[in-house]
Write an enzyme that holds these catalytic residues in place. Structure first.
Site, PDB file in Angstrom:
ATOM      1  N   HIS A  68       0.863  -1.191   0.000  1.00 43.60           N
ATOM      2  CA  HIS A  68       0.000   0.000   0.000  1.00 43.60           C
ATOM      3  C   HIS A  68       0.894   1.234   0.000  1.00 43.60           C
ATOM      4  O   HIS A  68       1.543   1.538   0.990  1.00 43.60           O
ATOM      5  CB  HIS A  68      -0.919   0.002   1.221  1.00 43.60           C
ATOM      6  CG  HIS A  68      -1.752   1.238   1.306  1.00 43.60           C
ATOM      7  ND1 HIS A  68      -2.733   1.518   0.387  1.00 43.60           N
ATOM      8  CD2 HIS A  68      -1.741   2.297   2.160  1.00 43.60           C
ATOM      9  CE1 HIS A  68      -3.289   2.686   0.689  1.00 43.60           C
ATOM     10  NE2 HIS A  68      -2.704   3.185   1.748  1.00 43.60           N
ATOM     11  N   ASP A  82      -7.576   1.650   2.153  1.00 48.20           N
ATOM     12  CA  ASP A  82      -7.247   2.538   3.270  1.00 48.20           C
ATOM     13  C   ASP A  82      -8.200   3.708   3.503  1.00 48.20           C
ATOM     14  O   ASP A  82      -8.288   4.181   4.642  1.00 48.20           O
ATOM     15  CB  ASP A  82      -5.807   3.060   3.101  1.00 48.20           C
ATOM     16  CG  ASP A  82      -5.239   3.663   4.387  1.00 48.20           C
ATOM     17  OD1 ASP A  82      -5.713   3.284   5.474  1.00 48.20           O
ATOM     18  OD2 ASP A  82      -4.332   4.497   4.308  1.00 48.20           O
ATOM     19  N   ASP A 114       1.203   5.056  -0.268  1.00 51.44           N
ATOM     20  CA  ASP A 114       0.520   6.350  -0.212  1.00 51.44           C
ATOM     21  C   ASP A 114       1.193   7.361  -1.136  1.00 51.44           C
ATOM     22  O   ASP A 114       2.412   7.544  -1.066  1.00 51.44           O
ATOM     23  CB  ASP A 114       0.545   6.894   1.224  1.00 51.44           C
ATOM     24  CG  ASP A 114      -0.378   6.118   2.136  1.00 51.44           C
ATOM     25  OD1 ASP A 114      -1.544   5.930   1.758  1.00 51.44           O
ATOM     26  OD2 ASP A 114       0.075   5.689   3.222  1.00 51.44           O
ATOM     27  N   HIS A 145      -5.809   9.852  -0.583  1.00 46.77           N
ATOM     28  CA  HIS A 145      -6.542   9.856   0.685  1.00 46.77           C
ATOM     29  C   HIS A 145      -5.755  10.445   1.858  1.00 46.77           C
ATOM     30  O   HIS A 145      -6.266  10.456   2.976  1.00 46.77           O
ATOM     31  CB  HIS A 145      -7.079   8.458   1.018  1.00 46.77           C
ATOM     32  CG  HIS A 145      -6.046   7.389   1.070  1.00 46.77           C
ATOM     33  ND1 HIS A 145      -5.683   6.641  -0.026  1.00 46.77           N
ATOM     34  CD2 HIS A 145      -5.288   6.929   2.086  1.00 46.77           C
ATOM     35  CE1 HIS A 145      -4.752   5.773   0.323  1.00 46.77           C
ATOM     36  NE2 HIS A 145      -4.482   5.932   1.603  1.00 46.77           N
TER      37      HIS A 145
HETATM   38 ZN   LIG Z   1      -3.012   5.010   2.740  1.00 49.00          ZN
END
Ligand SMILES: [Zn+2]
Ligand SMILES: *[C@@H]1O[C@H](CO)[C@@H](O)[C@H](O)[C@H]1NC(C)=O
Ligand SMILES: *[C@@H]1O[C@H](CO)[C@@H](O)[C@H](O)[C@H]1NC(C)=O
Length: 983
Positions: free
Chosen positions: A50, A174, A52, A424
């Protein structure tokens, strides 16, 4: 294959990949899925990372692995390492999600690595999932920017890998709550299913018990099923591996130690634990297939650790089948898991509401980020407006817009900056301060590149290359050109497909001006003093004494020009008076004030003869720093007031009033850090509340969450309404969730919902709608009341990883000051949408102003429209963007829901050949919403909900009269690739 082999020989290429002895066939997609065992419990291990797109570090720091002192994370190493590990064994799988990172990495790879990766993709061993530039936030994003960011990522994947690069599954593991509109958009983009990790803990507990972790989400009340139906699955463990099975270098779980001669042999224990976890998980899911997410934030930098241990896990667990175990573990992907669910041919529970708000414990409501970083949220929204204008002018101005008299301009920087900003932890406001600055800087660079393009394009269209300036600080009455000029012109570009009327306020220093429109007609204009609040706010950034106020009107997808000349005359102006008027009114609206306090007291719609009592004021919630009940503090994500009663700032603000033929204002100063202008323009049907909040004082040691509250006598009975990503409207009810029995544990924070463009309350007779200029948190705690959170300044971190209190320093390091606008209207409920739909679109896509000093050349073209005529009122021009040299991407949207307007909730037809004034359309192909698939090829997996309508598949394009005339149903968006020629 034969052709390729010959080619390799002829070119003398060393190409073991291309010329392997086995024929190279592409079996990506569902056909490439691993075999499963029908009589066993199949455990799908999904290796994933994951990544970001900015959070504690900037997106570029994450890519390279810079600033590892902040967080150890380097995406380039992840992709290097995974590609090497995948090559070692064809059974291994990996999914990749964030195209912003993959794009950076791909650019840097040599041809042989690219060939290897292409082969992995074509064999389904490396699979793209979701595929947008980022994994967007769902609470604070506007649908227009979400569609754009998905389009950018999906296009890169299609251009690079073709059909095998097309993601089948949406993956939002997420984001902190899930919007129904996101699900609707994903369905319209052609996704077969959607998986996420976070939902309310009470909801999750109930779903586990009821085996409702997987469902069909019917995500639109207007689109005919299954157009907006999306199979949706809740992942078992967020997006993490089961406890004890994290084998990343960042984890400390024991590896599989499988030599019985060595100490710490643990295979039997690990296999037993794993079998227990698998059978417990199978209890809460419906089929003999379950999924485990093997990865987490920025994992797989050293992929060998993960794969070596998972290889062994698979081997040892499956070896137990010889002893009667019925558990079968395999490497898989979300789409392969989804395919098995589909083959199970079951019916699934139907979901029609959304997943807001999200709480992960009784006092931990993730409702603060709806408002966190309000200035970034506004800048992101303004940037979207500029990007759409930039895209349109790139099409209208042709090649010269990219390379013209003002240099090289383009829209790419802005497209990428906006796409990154949808992440996000970006527009959500949950990033570190230095990362927030990085997002803003990227947008600013995007503005600069777009502004060159806009200058070039307007020079082409107007025939004038007099230098053109933009004034980005008009909201604080700063614009050096208008302040110093004796004669200037103002170009107003309108990106909407209908005529727009707007009021402008320009900072000036003269006391009398002549303003003429493009026909030379004199406009009614007024000069008013710059308020004390604005002077305090702008400090030394500008010195204008006055504002020149007048109404402008711009043609659809085009511009008009106003000329402004300083006059010598010193007309007598009505002075400002130091008290509120009893009322102010124009022909549409009457606003009354309490003479004792100067606060609003009522609103009357003069056209419909309806009236409400209405007061409005500012308050702050005292942010909790944690207490005996829970240590949870308010922070960037979490909203937790320490009392349900907000503190009033001032019931008796200082008042000054001015009234003239163009505008009427009541200026209210509540405190040194809160002020407001209640403003009514002569021609408008809505009341404007321009609020200014900050620097929020925190020297008293109290974090503050500032709201404005509108209290009316509307009998709203606990109901209120919020938009979902700026599109369909959701019904909300205090202390209530449609799908489970809520135990309310936070009476304020647990009733907050996100809005992106509007909220309203209503009863049988009256609807009060508030349109906002950015995403915010909203609630209705009392009957007849609507409160909107405007700004937050906090002293504690909320322990969700960001490790910084949300206390923005602002430009002068003493606390961020934010200014924004709310538009308030009063209508009958039946006709409210007729007004708030266009008003909200106008707030999102606002006119772009640019200024030129002096007189314009005589032959300059003062007015232009890119359309032959305004589009019908129900149709919103969502996208006009250059796709290639001779093609343009067009999106048309029906902007009404199926039952919200008697006048507009009807199918509407547009003739594409009669659309543009300067472009001839020579070819049309319809695409999926994400523009990565032809509409005719879009065949989604169909799912059966256990309740709900009959599921007869219906295509888009129902009832188009001719290929050129396309019909839009309520809430439908249609995407076209147009081949165009200049007329
Ligand atoms: Zn995230
Ligand atoms: C799926 O289930 C339905 C009954 O719900 C049945 O009629 C149909 O034949 C099944 N399809 C397959 C492929 O098994
Ligand atoms: C996808 O990309 C291929 C080239 O890789 C192109 O031929 C095709 O037209 C693209 N599809 C769409 C829908 O744009």
């Amino acid at each position: 294959m034969a052709v390729r082999a010959v080619l390799c020989v002829l070119l003398g290429l060393h190409c073991s990949v291309f010329c392997s002895p086995v024929p190279r066939v592409s079996v990506c997609g569902y056909e490439s899925c691993p075999a499963t065992k029908p009589k066993m419990l199949n455990v799908h291990l999904v290796p994933h990372t994951h990544d970001d797109v900015g959070w504690l570090k900037t997106v570029d720091q994450y890519y390279y692995g810079g600033r590892n002192d902040i967080q150890h994370a380097g995406v380039q190493y992840i992709l290097d390492s995974v590609v090497a590990a995948l090559q070692k064994d064809p059974a291994r799988r990996f999914i990749y999600v964030e195209t912003a990172f993959f794009y950076r990495w791909w650019k840097q790879q040599n041809p042989s690595t690219r060939r290897v990766v292409t082969q992995l993709v074509e064999q389904g061993r490396l699979e793209f999932i979701n595929g947008g530039w980022c994994m967007s936030d769902e609470a604070t994003t506007h649908y227009s920017a979400v569609i754009d960011q998905m389009t950018l990522g999906l296009r890169f994947l299609n251009d690079t890998f073709g059909e095998c690069g097309r993601p089948r599954v949406a993956w939002h593991i997420d984001p902190f709550g899930h919007a129904r509109e996101h699900a609707s958009l994903f369905a319209q983009m052609g996704f077969d299913g959607f998986f996420f990790g976070r939902l309310d803990y009470q909801d999750k507990a109930r779903r586990m018990k009821a085996r409702e972790m997987e469902m069909v989400w019917r995500a639109s009340q207007s689109l005919k099923p299954p157009a907006a139906d999306l199979f949706t699955g809740v992942l078992p463990n967020g997006y993490n591996p089961p406890p004890g099975f994290c084998w990343d270098q960042s984890c400390s779980d024991a590896p599989v130690q499988d030599d019985p001669d060595l100490d710490d042999y643990n295979v039997d224990m690990l296999v037993a634990t794993f079998l227990n976890i698998a059978s417990a998980q199978a209890q809460v899911y419906k089929t003999n297939h379950i999924v485990m997410t093997m990865g987490s934030d920025f994992q797989y930098e050293n992929a060998n650790l993960w794969y070596k241990n998972m290889d062994k896990l698979i081997r040892y667990v499956n070896a137990q089948q010889a002893n009667g175990s019925v558990v079968n573990v395999l490497y898989s992907t979300p789409s392969c898991y989804l395919q098995e669910l589909h083959l199970a041919n079951l019916t699934w529970p139907l979901k029609t509401d959304d997943f807001f708000p999200y709480a992960d414990d009784a006092h931990d409501f993730w409702t603060g980020y709806f408002t966190s970083r309000p200035a970034l949220k506004r800048y992101e929204r303004l940037s979207n407006s500029l990007l759409q204008t930039c895209n349109q002018l790139e099409v209208l101005g042709g090649a010269k817009s990219r390379s013209g008299p003002f240099g090289e301009g383009h829209s790419d920087t802005m497209k990428r900056a906006m796409a990154v900003a949808q992440h996000h932890d970006a527009v959500s406001g949950t990033e570190r301060q230095h990362v927030a600055y990085d997002y803003a800087k990227r947008l600013a660079t995007g503005w600069a590149h777009c502004q060159v393009l806009v200058r070039n394009s307007l020079a082409v269209l107007s025939g004038s290359d007099v230098p053109r300036v933009f004034c980005e600080n008009l909201n604080i009455s700063v614009c050096p050109l208008t302040e110093g000029s004796k004669k200037f012109s103002m170009n107003v570009y309108n990106p909407l497909a209908r005529v727009v009327t707007w009021s402008v306020r320009l900072p000036v220093n003269g006391t009398s001006y002549s303003v003429t429109d493009s026909n030379g007609k004199e406009m009614d204009s007024q000069v008013i003093p710059v308020s004390k609040a604005t002077q305090d706010l702008r400090r030394d950034r500008g010195y204008a004494k006055y504002e020149l106020v007048f109404e402008v009107q711009a043609p659809p997808m085009g511009y008009t020009t106003y000329s402004v000349t300083l006059l010598k005359a010193h007309p007598a102006r009505a002075p400002t008076t130091p008290k509120a008027p009893a009322s102010m009114q124009n022909k549409y609206l009457k606003v009354t004030f309490d003479p004792a306090t100067g606060l609003l007291s009522g609103l009357t719609n003069l056209e419909t003869q309806q009236s409400i009592q209405l007061t409005q004021n500012f308050y702050w919630y005292n942010a909790s720093g944690g207490d005996a009940e829970s240590r949870q503090a308010s922070g960037a994500y979490i909203f937790r007031p320490n009392s349900s009663t907000p503190i009033s700032i001032n019931q008796n603000p200082n008042i000054s009033t001015l009234q003239n033929s163009v505008v009427q204002e009541v200026r209210q100063q509540f405190s040194p850090w809160v002020s407001q202008v209640v403003r009514l323009y002569n021609g408008s049907r809505e009341l404007e509340l321009e609020w200014t909040v900050g620097p929020v004082p925190v020297a008293d040691g109290l974090g503050k969450e500032v709201i404005t509250r509108l209290d009316s006598n509307i009998s709203s009975a606990g109901y209120f309404y919020t938009d979902s990503n700026g599109r369909e409207v959701m019904e909300r009810r205090k202390d209530y969730r449609p799908t489970w029995d809520l135990k309310q544990t936070e009476p304020i924070a647990g009733n907050y919902y996100p809005i992106n463009s509007r909220a309203f309350i209503k009863d049988g007779r009256n609807q009060m709608t508030v349109v906002t200029d950015r995403s915010q948190g909203v609630s209705s705690i009392y009957n007849g009341s609507l409160e909107i959170m405007l700004h937050r300044r906090l002293l504690h971190d909320d322990v969700r990883g960001v490790e910084e209190p949300l206390s923005e320093p602002g430009e002068f390091a003493d606390g961020l000051v934010v200014r924004g606008r709310l538009l308030v209207m009063l209508t009958p409920p039946e006709t409210a949408a007729d007004m708030h739909r266009p008003l909200a679109q106008g707030m999102v896509l606002q006119p772009m102003l640019s200024f030129q000093e002096g007189a314009l050349p005589r032959n300059a073209k003062l007015e232009f429209s890119g359309l032959q005529a305004a589009l019908p009122p129900a149709v919103h021009l969502l996208t006009v963007s250059q796709w290639s040299n001779d093609s343009v991407l067009l999106r048309l949207e029906h902007q009404y829901e199926s039952s919200e307007s008697k006048t507009y909730s009807l199918p509407v037809t547009v003739n594409l050949q009669k659309l543009f004034s300067t472009l001839e359309i020579v070819g049309v192909s319809e695409m999926s919403l994400g523009a990565n698939q032809w509409k005719e090829d879009m065949k989604r997996l169909q799912w059966k909900p256990s309740t709900g309508d009959d599921m007869k598949p219906v295509g888009g394009g129902l009832g188009d009269p001719t290929p050129w005339e396309i019909t839009l149903q309520p809430m439908e968006i249609r995407t076209f690739l147009l081949r165009v020629q200049r007329r």
